[in-house]
Write an enzyme that holds these catalytic residues in place. Structure first.
Site, PDB file in Angstrom:
ATOM      1  N   PHE A 152       0.853  -1.186   0.000  1.00 19.68           N
ATOM      2  CA  PHE A 152       0.000   0.000   0.000  1.00 19.68           C
ATOM      3  C   PHE A 152       0.890   1.237   0.000  1.00 19.68           C
ATOM      4  O   PHE A 152       1.750   1.387   0.867  1.00 19.68           O
ATOM      5  CB  PHE A 152      -0.935   0.038   1.216  1.00 19.68           C
ATOM      6  CG  PHE A 152      -1.893   1.204   1.138  1.00 19.68           C
ATOM      7  CD1 PHE A 152      -3.035   1.137   0.355  1.00 19.68           C
ATOM      8  CD2 PHE A 152      -1.609   2.387   1.803  1.00 19.68           C
ATOM      9  CE1 PHE A 152      -3.888   2.229   0.246  1.00 19.68           C
ATOM     10  CE2 PHE A 152      -2.461   3.482   1.704  1.00 19.68           C
ATOM     11  CZ  PHE A 152      -3.604   3.410   0.922  1.00 19.68           C
ATOM     12  N   ASP A 243       9.092   2.574   1.765  1.00 18.40           N
ATOM     13  CA  ASP A 243       7.935   3.337   2.228  1.00 18.40           C
ATOM     14  C   ASP A 243       7.814   3.086   3.739  1.00 18.40           C
ATOM     15  O   ASP A 243       7.353   2.028   4.164  1.00 18.40           O
ATOM     16  CB  ASP A 243       6.690   2.863   1.470  1.00 18.40           C
ATOM     17  CG  ASP A 243       5.418   3.565   1.931  1.00 18.40           C
ATOM     18  OD1 ASP A 243       5.439   4.187   3.010  1.00 18.40           O
ATOM     19  OD2 ASP A 243       4.404   3.463   1.222  1.00 18.40           O
ATOM     20  N   LYS A 272       2.524   9.406   8.377  1.00 21.47           N
ATOM     21  CA  LYS A 272       1.677   9.037   9.521  1.00 21.47           C
ATOM     22  C   LYS A 272       2.187   9.486  10.898  1.00 21.47           C
ATOM     23  O   LYS A 272       1.700  10.473  11.432  1.00 21.47           O
ATOM     24  CB  LYS A 272       1.436   7.524   9.517  1.00 21.47           C
ATOM     25  CG  LYS A 272       0.482   7.094   8.406  1.00 21.47           C
ATOM     26  CD  LYS A 272      -0.086   5.707   8.638  1.00 21.47           C
ATOM     27  CE  LYS A 272      -1.267   5.419   7.745  1.00 21.47           C
ATOM     28  NZ  LYS A 272      -0.933   4.932   6.409  1.00 21.47           N
TER      29      LYS A 272
HETATM   30  C1  LIG Z   1      -1.067   5.204   5.011  1.00 24.38           C
HETATM   31  C2  LIG Z   1       0.016   4.818   4.093  1.00 24.38           C
HETATM   32  C3  LIG Z   1       0.288   5.565   2.941  1.00 24.38           C
HETATM   33  C4  LIG Z   1      -0.567   6.744   2.510  1.00 24.38           C
HETATM   34  O1  LIG Z   1      -0.482   7.795   3.406  1.00 24.38           O
HETATM   35  P1  LIG Z   1      -1.547   9.016   3.277  1.00 24.38           P
HETATM   36  O2  LIG Z   1      -1.062   9.977   4.318  1.00 24.38           O
HETATM   37  O3  LIG Z   1      -2.895   8.450   3.566  1.00 24.38           O
HETATM   38  O4  LIG Z   1      -1.437   9.533   1.907  1.00 24.38           O
HETATM   39  C5  LIG Z   1       1.361   5.196   2.161  1.00 24.38           C
HETATM   40  N1  LIG Z   1       2.121   4.143   2.479  1.00 24.38           N
HETATM   41  C6  LIG Z   1       1.896   3.396   3.582  1.00 24.38           C
HETATM   42  C7  LIG Z   1       2.803   2.254   3.891  1.00 24.38           C
HETATM   43  C8  LIG Z   1       0.826   3.700   4.415  1.00 24.38           C
HETATM   44  O5  LIG Z   1       0.579   2.937   5.477  1.00 24.38           O
END
Ligand SMILES: *Cc1c(COP(=O)(O)O)cnc(C)c1O
Length: 421
Positions: A152, A243, A272
């Site tokens: 994700f 990420d 986050k």
């Molecule tokens: C939540 C998340 C995102 C997206 O972050 P947003 O602030 O909602 O755009 C991207 N990568 C990972 C691994 C995430 O958990």
């Protein structure tokens, strides 16, 4: 919208409290399947709904409220900076942005930082940087970024394309070109994909992965997998992008998820947990792959003094209050207690997995019970949890969670499971 309707908008706290979910749905787009719960106050690891009932918050704004709710350090930073200066744009220098970049660089493998407002935006930046590097330094005309299935990376067009889950992409074609997908933690599949993509001429610019797949089901990365990827990337000049949006900023028990894997990425992203619930995202890279020049990339709100002052307070509190130690200990406690629960329900629960304070209770695939059903019943017992896919219940409390709160959460979960079975 008529002026009369506008005048009826709630303004006082009492009017806001009586603003019902039905009123809400009249005005807000239906992009989320919300639980029937309206929250209005929080303190530490606890939140209160509009009826005054309290809940233990093991969601923390989806791994975001690092310091919980109404933490004194957060309140102090927010008030100090809103009074001093909150936003002026990146036309000027602001000390807070520089100080946050310095802290992040000194506490990671990165050499340079760029600030934005969210995880998706940070990942967009990483994708653009990897493409720029591939064009400028390697002469690749059509760069490809390899990502993992079940990953994700966000909801913008490029990051939803990077996300290896068709359910998030359906309805939004044409997607962004230049992405290919491999199964996670499978080195043979990755090597085969590289051979195929690079057989005529090099195309693969980067491999983009989560150190632990969060949304994809709290799946930790395998050490040997990531170490082999690091070697491959070094040999072939491919950039390794991690990420760290969910697992970074201390949640794994180390500051960064990659520290659990014994490797360093070339580029990584954070969001986050970085602002403790105030919107901010960051992109960090090694000096050797900083291919951006003035004018290449920008963000109006990115790195404003307000968000940066708050994020710096979060960083300094993680450091000053030794929160990584707490994350390791509370995480260990939580996994042990969840495993005891799992032993009582062997027909229901397959596994407990995770790092630090990102943990998943994995349900058996063959049973009827889904993670959202458990989350609903736990909510009725006063515990907030969040699914990570249909079969994993995720536990991501604030990093300040106490031993007593972990005990309480597991007790509420047990009551919920008793009710369900
Ligand atoms: C939540 C998340 C995102 C997206 O972050 P947003 O602030 O909602 O755009 C991207 N990568 C990972 C691994 C995430 O958990």
């Amino acid at each position: 919208m008529s002026p009369e309707t506008l005048m009826k908008s709630p303004v006082t706290p009492a009017e806001l409290s009586s603003f019902s979910p039905d009123d809400f749905d009249t005005y807000v787009m239906h992009t989320y399947a919300r639980f029937p719960l309206a929250l209005e106050r929080g303190e530490g690891c606890r939140v209160w709904d509009t009826n005054g009932r309290d809940y233990l918050d093991f969601v923390a704004g989806i791994a975001t409220c690092t310091l919980g709710h109404a933490h004194p350090a957060l309140i102090e930073a927010v008030t100090r900076q809103i009074k001093a200066l909150h936003h002026v744009s990146n036309l000027y220098y602001t000390p807070q942005q520089g100080a946050l970049a310095k802290w992040l660089v000194e506490n990671s493998c990165g050499d340079k930082a760029f600030f934005c407002n969210s995880g998706a935006e940070a990942n967009e930046g990483a994708i653009k940087l990897a493409r720029k590097y591939a064009h400028d330094r390697r002469g690749i005309e059509h760069p490809v970024i390899l990502t993992a299935q079940a990953s994700f990376h966000g909801r913008t067009l490029a990051t939803v394309t990077a996300t290896g889950q068709p359910k998030y992409q359906q309805g939004f074609s044409p997607l962004v070109p230049g992405f290919a997908y491999v199964p996670y933690n499978d080195i043979a599949a990755l090597e085969a994909a590289l051979e195929e993509l690079d057989q005529d001429q090099p195309q693969v610019a980067a491999i983009m992965l989560e150190a632990l797949q969060g949304e994809g089901g709290v799946r930790p990365g395998a050490v040997d997998y990531f170490q082999r990827i690091r070697q491959i990337c070094d040999q072939r000049q491919i950039l390794l992008i991690l990420d760290e949006v969910q697992v970074g900023m201390g949640r794994s028990g180390k500051l960064w998820g990659y520290e659990n894997l014994g490797i360093e990425p070339d580029i990584f992203t954070s969001a986050k947990g970085l602002g403790g619930g105030i919107p901010i995202g960051a992109l960090l890279c090694k000096a050797s792959c900083d291919a951006f020049e003035p004018g290449n990339h920008a963000s109006t709100f990115g790195g404003n003094p307000f968000a940066c002052a708050v994020a710096l307070a979060v960083c300094q509190t993680i450091e000053g209050e030794d929160l990584l130690e707490n994350v390791q200990q509370r995480g260990e406690q939580l996994r042990q207690q969840l495993r005891t629960v799992a032993e009582k329900y062997p027909g229901l629960i397959a596994e407990v997995r995770g790092w630090g304070l990102i943990n998943g209770l994995v349900l058996r695939p063959e049973i009827d019970l889904s993670a959202p059903e458990i989350v609903k019943v736990a909510m009725a017992e006063g515990l907030l949890l969040v699914p990570a896919g249909p079969k994993v219940v995720r536990f991501v409390p604030p990093l300040i969670v106490t031993s007593h709160e972990v005990d309480q959460a597991v007790r509420s979960l047990e009551v919920a499971l008793e009710r369900l079975s």
